[in-house]
Design a protein around this motif. Structure first.
Motif, PDB file in Angstrom:
ATOM      1  N   UNK A   1       0.814  -1.214   0.000  1.00 15.17           N
ATOM      2  CA  UNK A   1       0.000   0.000   0.000  1.00 15.17           C
ATOM      3  C   UNK A   1       0.848   1.263   0.000  1.00 15.17           C
ATOM      4  N   UNK A   2       2.080   1.159   0.498  1.00  9.94           N
ATOM      5  CA  UNK A   2       3.060   2.237   0.418  1.00  9.94           C
ATOM      6  C   UNK A   2       2.755   3.408   1.341  1.00  9.94           C
ATOM      7  N   UNK A   3       1.552   3.961   1.249  1.00  8.48           N
ATOM      8  CA  UNK A   3       1.122   5.077   2.090  1.00  8.48           C
ATOM      9  C   UNK A   3       0.031   4.579   3.034  1.00  8.48           C
ATOM     10  N   UNK A   4       0.135   4.944   4.315  1.00  4.97           N
ATOM     11  CA  UNK A   4      -0.834   4.504   5.317  1.00  4.97           C
ATOM     12  C   UNK A   4      -2.190   5.169   5.099  1.00  4.97           C
ATOM     13  N   UNK A   5      -3.257   4.571   5.628  1.00  2.00           N
ATOM     14  CA  UNK A   5      -4.600   5.160   5.466  1.00  2.00           C
ATOM     15  C   UNK A   5      -4.706   6.581   6.009  1.00  2.00           C
ATOM     16  N   UNK A   6      -3.860   6.936   6.996  1.00  4.57           N
ATOM     17  CA  UNK A   6      -3.917   8.293   7.541  1.00  4.57           C
ATOM     18  C   UNK A   6      -3.016   9.264   6.782  1.00  4.57           C
TER      19      UNK A   6
ATOM     20  N   UNK B   1       6.790   3.787  -5.828  1.00  5.90           N
ATOM     21  CA  UNK B   1       8.135   3.208  -5.845  1.00  5.90           C
ATOM     22  C   UNK B   1       9.210   4.232  -5.530  1.00  5.90           C
ATOM     23  N   UNK B   2       8.798   5.446  -5.142  1.00  2.00           N
ATOM     24  CA  UNK B   2       9.800   6.399  -4.670  1.00  2.00           C
ATOM     25  C   UNK B   2      10.280   5.959  -3.296  1.00  2.00           C
ATOM     26  N   UNK B   3      11.118   6.749  -2.678  1.00  2.00           N
ATOM     27  CA  UNK B   3      11.642   6.388  -1.363  1.00  2.00           C
ATOM     28  C   UNK B   3      10.552   6.396  -0.299  1.00  2.00           C
ATOM     29  N   UNK B   4       9.329   6.821  -0.665  1.00  2.00           N
ATOM     30  CA  UNK B   4       8.225   6.703   0.281  1.00  2.00           C
ATOM     31  C   UNK B   4       7.921   5.242   0.581  1.00  2.00           C
ATOM     32  N   UNK B   5       8.330   4.308  -0.280  1.00  2.00           N
ATOM     33  CA  UNK B   5       8.094   2.889  -0.047  1.00  2.00           C
ATOM     34  C   UNK B   5       9.162   2.345   0.889  1.00  2.00           C
TER      35      UNK B   5
END
Length: 451
Positions: free
Chosen positions: A39-44, A229-233
């Motif tokens: 999902x990479x980014x959390x629901x919040x 797929x940026x460094x956010x992952x």
């Protein structure tokens, strides 16, 4: 109890349970590795980080000077992922991702460059992108079509596209700002197979990043299984902790005086390498401090000292284009990592002024006169390290090969840059990019057309 190590070394540490991942915003529940990577980014709206940062065994740190980069990366990976992935599978992932070495080169008295650009796309991004793509293959269902989205000023897009090149059931959308990438940067993903979709956006890199976030959160794209797929992952981030540890091991292997007090100077764009180095420090990397090396666009120094006023200006073009972003998307993660660290604090971050193009040119020309070629992003880190008044060893992260910025380096030095063999594969016939406006509806329409 978990046993892990290499053919030469065996270590034991206590692991209570499988690693969980929490949101930097703190309003969503902890999730598994598969959920965090998928999902990479959390629901919040936050970014995922490990719920805890494990310490490395003392025996490992004692013998690190005798270990290879692969050995070190395997121990780091096992510390985070060892209860989620079998040792044999994790070893294969690490061996594939860290298939190329990172030599530490002394370029002056007490100044060292850690060359992180010997992979297929000639940047440090190859390590994290290759690890993430292979990790996804094992922790996510192979029968579900996935859409990978990445925003890039050049290096990240090339590395991610190369890592997922020809992978079944995967589309890769590479978003990049019109007119801001070099010819070689664009060639590295427009010359790949049809599952890689080059997307030229008529806007800035900040627009591309915003569109990526918006697309991941868009309910109308939920069925497309979008993953950033940026460094956010977090799957791309954690392996980077191995790099600073590897540099320390090379200093020890060379019997370098004060190796345990070395300073690490890290080029900063979206902060993945900086966060990785801070995590390494918390895991056990000894150091006198970490230098966040920025160009004139970044507001990182203001974020660190608390003076940021919330105003984000459009970035101006510089000689270090992969760092041409105003607000680093990894800042929430850096803040959250510090909050959860027991041994590391902001005091470990050494202040650094923004490095100008003139200073970059001076470093590139000075080192070339000494027989060493450095790229412009490494030159930013070199200049920032040089400004720190200390006699301990200084390790500069050389994050890209000079040929990656062919036009800029030629302009600075007046000399041609020899192209490494890795670049020849990108000289094939290039496909035309998809051209869209900097809006979510335009991106949504493009993604849906392939799903």
């Amino acid at each position: 109890m978990k046993y892990f190590g290499t053919k030469s070394f065996l270590y034991v540490c206590i692991i209570d349970c499988a690693m969980r991942y929490r949101s930097t915003n703190g309003m969503a529940g902890d999730v598994s590795l598969a959920e965090a990577v998928g999902s990479c980014v959390a629901p919040d709206g936050g970014l995922y980080i490990p719920a805890r940062i494990p310490s490395l065994p003392k025996a490992f740190m004692k013998n690190i000077g005798d270990m290879s980069l692969r050995d070190i990366a395997y121990v780091v990976a096992t510390s985070f992922f060892g209860d989620d992935i079998s040792p044999a599978t994790l070893k294969k992932i690490v061996d594939d991702a860290f298939a190329f070495d990172a030599p530490l080169i002394e370029v002056g008295k007490g100044m060292y460059v850690l060359e992180l650009f010997h992979g297929p796309t000639l940047t440090v991004k190859d390590y994290g992108a290759r690890f993430m793509s292979r990790l996804m293959k094992y922790v996510l269902s192979p029968d579900v079509r996935r859409n990978i989205i990445v925003a890039t000023t050049g290096n990240t897009g090339a590395a991610v596209a190369n890592s997922f090149h020809n992978m079944e059931n995967v589309n890769v959308f590479v978003l990049y700002p019109r007119g801001r990438l070099s010819r070689m940067d664009v060639a590295q993903f427009t010359s790949l197979s049809e599952n890689v979709k080059p997307v030229e956006v008529s806007g800035s890199i900040e627009d591309c990043k915003r569109m990526m976030y918006d697309a991941i959160a868009d309910p109308m794209l939920s069925a497309c299984n979008l993953t950033g797929a940026n460094s956010i992952n977090v799957g791309r981030l954690l392996p980077l902790a191995a790099l600073g540890l590897h540099a320390y091991g090379r200093l020890l292997a060379a019997d370098t005086a004060d190796a345990s007090r070395a300073v690490y100077s890290v080029p900063c764009g979206n902060l993945s390498n900086l966060v990785g180095t801070v995590i390494a420090r918390e895991m056990g990397l000894p150091s006198s401090g970490i230098v966040p090396a920025c160009n004139v666009n970044s507001v990182l120094s203001k974020l660190l000292d608390g003076s940021f006023d919330g105003v984000i200006s459009s970035p101006v073009p510089t000689f270090s284009p992969s760092m041409d972003m105003s607000y680093p998307s990894g800042w929430p993660r850096l803040e959250s990592v510090f909050a959860g660290c027991a041994n590391v604090s902001r005091k470990d971050i050494l202040s650094s002024v923004a490095v100008t193009d003139r200073e970059v040119s001076d470093v590139v020309n000075r080192l070339q006169a000494m027989g060493y070629s450095i790229d412009t992003h490494g030159a930013v880190a070199y200049a920032a390290a040089s400004a720190i008044d200390t006699d301990v060893p200084k390790v500069v992260f050389g994050t890209g090969h000079p040929a990656k910025q062919l036009d800029i380096i030629t302009r600075i030095t007046g000399r041609a840059v020899e192209l490494p063999v890795q670049m020849t594969r990108f000289m094939a016939v290039k496909r035309q990019p998809y051209k869209i406006a900097p809006t979510l509806p335009a991106l949504r329409k493009l993604i849906l057309s392939f799903n």
